[in-house]
Design a protein around this motif. Structure first.
Motif, short mmCIF file in Angstrom:
data_model
loop_
_atom_site.label_atom_id
_atom_site.label_comp_id
_atom_site.label_asym_id
_atom_site.label_seq_id
_atom_site.Cartn_x
_atom_site.Cartn_y
_atom_site.Cartn_z
N LYS A 173 6.07 14.80 23.01
CA LYS A 173 5.63 13.83 22.01
C LYS A 173 4.14 13.93 21.70
O LYS A 173 3.71 13.59 20.60
N TYR A 174 3.34 14.39 22.68
CA TYR A 174 1.91 14.56 22.42
C TYR A 174 1.67 15.58 21.30
O TYR A 174 0.65 15.54 20.62
N GLN A 175 2.63 16.50 21.14
CA GLN A 175 2.51 17.54 20.11
C GLN A 175 3.47 17.31 18.94
O GLN A 175 3.70 18.20 18.13
N LYS A 176 4.06 16.10 18.92
CA LYS A 176 5.01 15.73 17.87
C LYS A 176 6.22 16.68 17.83
O LYS A 176 6.72 17.03 16.76
N ILE A 177 6.65 17.08 19.01
CA ILE A 177 7.87 17.90 19.14
C ILE A 177 8.96 16.99 19.71
O ILE A 177 8.76 16.37 20.76
N TYR A 178 10.08 16.93 19.03
CA TYR A 178 11.16 16.05 19.47
C TYR A 178 12.43 16.87 19.70
O TYR A 178 12.72 17.81 18.94
N ALA A 179 13.14 16.56 20.74
CA ALA A 179 14.34 17.32 21.11
C ALA A 179 15.31 17.42 19.94
O ALA A 179 15.53 16.43 19.23
N GLU A 180 15.86 18.60 19.75
CA GLU A 180 16.82 18.82 18.66
C GLU A 180 18.09 18.00 18.87
O GLU A 180 18.71 17.56 17.90
N THR A 181 18.48 17.82 20.12
CA THR A 181 19.70 17.09 20.43
C THR A 181 19.38 15.60 20.58
O THR A 181 18.44 15.24 21.29
N PRO A 182 20.13 14.71 19.93
CA PRO A 182 19.87 13.27 20.05
C PRO A 182 19.94 12.79 21.49
O PRO A 182 20.78 13.28 22.27
N PRO A 183 19.08 11.85 21.88
CA PRO A 183 19.01 11.37 23.27
C PRO A 183 20.35 10.86 23.81
O PRO A 183 20.70 11.11 24.96
N ASP A 184 21.10 10.12 22.98
CA ASP A 184 22.37 9.56 23.46
C ASP A 184 23.38 10.66 23.77
O ASP A 184 24.17 10.55 24.72
N VAL A 185 23.33 11.74 22.98
CA VAL A 185 24.24 12.87 23.23
C VAL A 185 23.83 13.60 24.51
O VAL A 185 24.67 13.98 25.33
N LEU A 186 22.52 13.78 24.68
CA LEU A 186 22.02 14.43 25.89
C LEU A 186 22.38 13.64 27.15
O LEU A 186 22.77 14.22 28.17
N LYS A 187 22.26 12.33 27.05
CA LYS A 187 22.57 11.50 28.21
C LYS A 187 24.04 11.61 28.59
O LYS A 187 24.39 11.68 29.79
N LYS A 188 24.88 11.67 27.61
CA LYS A 188 26.32 11.81 27.88
C LYS A 188 26.64 13.18 28.45
O LYS A 188 27.47 13.32 29.36
N TYR A 189 25.97 14.21 27.95
CA TYR A 189 26.24 15.59 28.36
C TYR A 189 25.62 15.93 29.72
O TYR A 189 26.24 16.55 30.57
N LEU A 190 24.38 15.46 29.94
CA LEU A 190 23.63 15.84 31.14
C LEU A 190 23.58 14.74 32.20
O LEU A 190 23.21 15.00 33.34
N GLY A 191 23.93 13.52 31.82
CA GLY A 191 23.86 12.41 32.76
C GLY A 191 22.59 11.60 32.63
O GLY A 191 22.52 10.45 33.08
N LYS A 192 21.56 12.16 32.01
CA LYS A 192 20.30 11.47 31.77
C LYS A 192 19.55 12.21 30.68
O LYS A 192 19.84 13.36 30.38
N VAL A 193 18.60 11.53 30.07
CA VAL A 193 17.78 12.16 29.05
C VAL A 193 16.70 13.00 29.74
O VAL A 193 15.96 12.48 30.57
N PRO A 194 16.60 14.29 29.45
CA PRO A 194 15.58 15.13 30.07
C PRO A 194 14.18 14.59 29.80
O PRO A 194 13.93 13.99 28.74
N PRO A 195 13.25 14.77 30.73
CA PRO A 195 11.91 14.17 30.60
C PRO A 195 11.09 14.79 29.48
O PRO A 195 11.25 15.96 29.13
N ASP A 196 10.21 13.97 28.92
CA ASP A 196 9.22 14.47 27.97
C ASP A 196 8.24 15.37 28.74
O ASP A 196 7.86 15.06 29.87
#
Length: 283
Positions: A173-196
């Protein structure tokens, strides 16, 4: 002379405290991490646990045909005008994470790792939940695909590298880069949202990050972070970028620090000379 000796002793104590406490605390509080790093000889840029690699002298033209046949149902390769088959949101919902565009993957991924990943994604990545299945390709087909990917790849560094290699799951976020995959989808797939990753270098340190990226399961068994197979050069460039963004004023601060230290040394010298002059008649 006595004062200079006292000053020297204080300087040594401060130096040992400043540069020695943190490594000592790390070795005591994170002993299991150091043991894992030594046990697995990390980082291992030979990816020795994956076994040998057959000669990869492939044909790029055949590789394009194989890529179009086996890979374009999920991946794009914009460098050659091949667009992904679905938009990012639909892809994320279908696979759990947005499949990467493979335009530059061969520039920062180790060739041996890439071969084993195409052959058996779950084994190479050490991530059982990975949505990419084994494609059943033979060695010649894999070699051709890698030759094709190498023919289209361009070297990416810094911001482009982190977007390519990490940006499907991680934000910066410091560089205005945001994950391509939506957070809710990542949480369901990985179990948690990967850290910034904006200040991950300050939080974890280069020593840990290099080993973790190289073989995540060795340092954190059960983690949802797959092994991505970065080359040594790509890893070093990634570390440099993470260091820069986590502490953007580091160089400026170090320059000011040197000026302050020089000023203090000059003042110490002048003070000592003044003291000698004042007290010389008494002594």
């Amino acid at each position: 002379m006595k004062e200079l000796k006292i000053l020297l002793v204080l300087a040594v104590i401060v130096g040992v405290t400043y540069w020695g406490i943190e490594p000592l605390a790390h070795s005591i509080m994170h002993k299991h991490i150091e043991e894992a790093i030594h046990k697995h000889n990390l980082p291992d840029y030979e990816f020795s646990d994956l076994g040998g690699t057959p000669p990869l002298d492939g044909d790029a033209s055949k590789g394009k045909e194989a890529f179009q046949m086996f890979c374009t149902s999920c991946h794009g390769l914009k460098a050659d005008g091949i667009n992904p088959p679905m938009d990012a949101k639909t892809a994320a919902m279908s696979f759990g994470v947005v499949p990467p565009d493979l335009s530059n993957v061969a520039s920062y991924t180790d060739e041996k790792f890439l071969y084993h990943f195409i052959k058996d994604p779950a084994k190479a990545s050490e991530f059982k939940k990975i949505s990419m299945p084994p494609l059943g390709l033979n060695d010649e087909q894999i070699a051709d695909i890698i030759a094709y990917l190498k023919s289209k790849a361009k070297k990416v560094e810094g911001k482009e590298l982190i977007k390519d290699a990490c940006g499907r799951c991680h934000s910066v976020k410091y560089q205005k880069i945001y994950a391509e995959t939506p957070p809710d989808v990542l949480k369901k797939y990985l179990g948690k949202v990967p850290p910034d990753l904006s200040i991950i270098m300050k939080a974890k340190g280069e020593h840990y990050l290099v080993a973790f990226i190289n073989k995540p399961q060795a340092l954190l068994p059960g983690t949802s972070m797959p092994r991505v197979g970065l080359t040594k050069e790509a890893t070093e460039d990634l570390m440099k970028y993470l260091d820069e963004i986590s502490d953007p004023h580091k160089e400026q601060r170090q320059k000011v620090g040197i000026i302050v230290l020089v000023y203090m040394l000059v003042m110490v010298g002048l003070t000592y000379a003044w003291k000698k002059k004042i007290w010389k008649n008494i002594h």
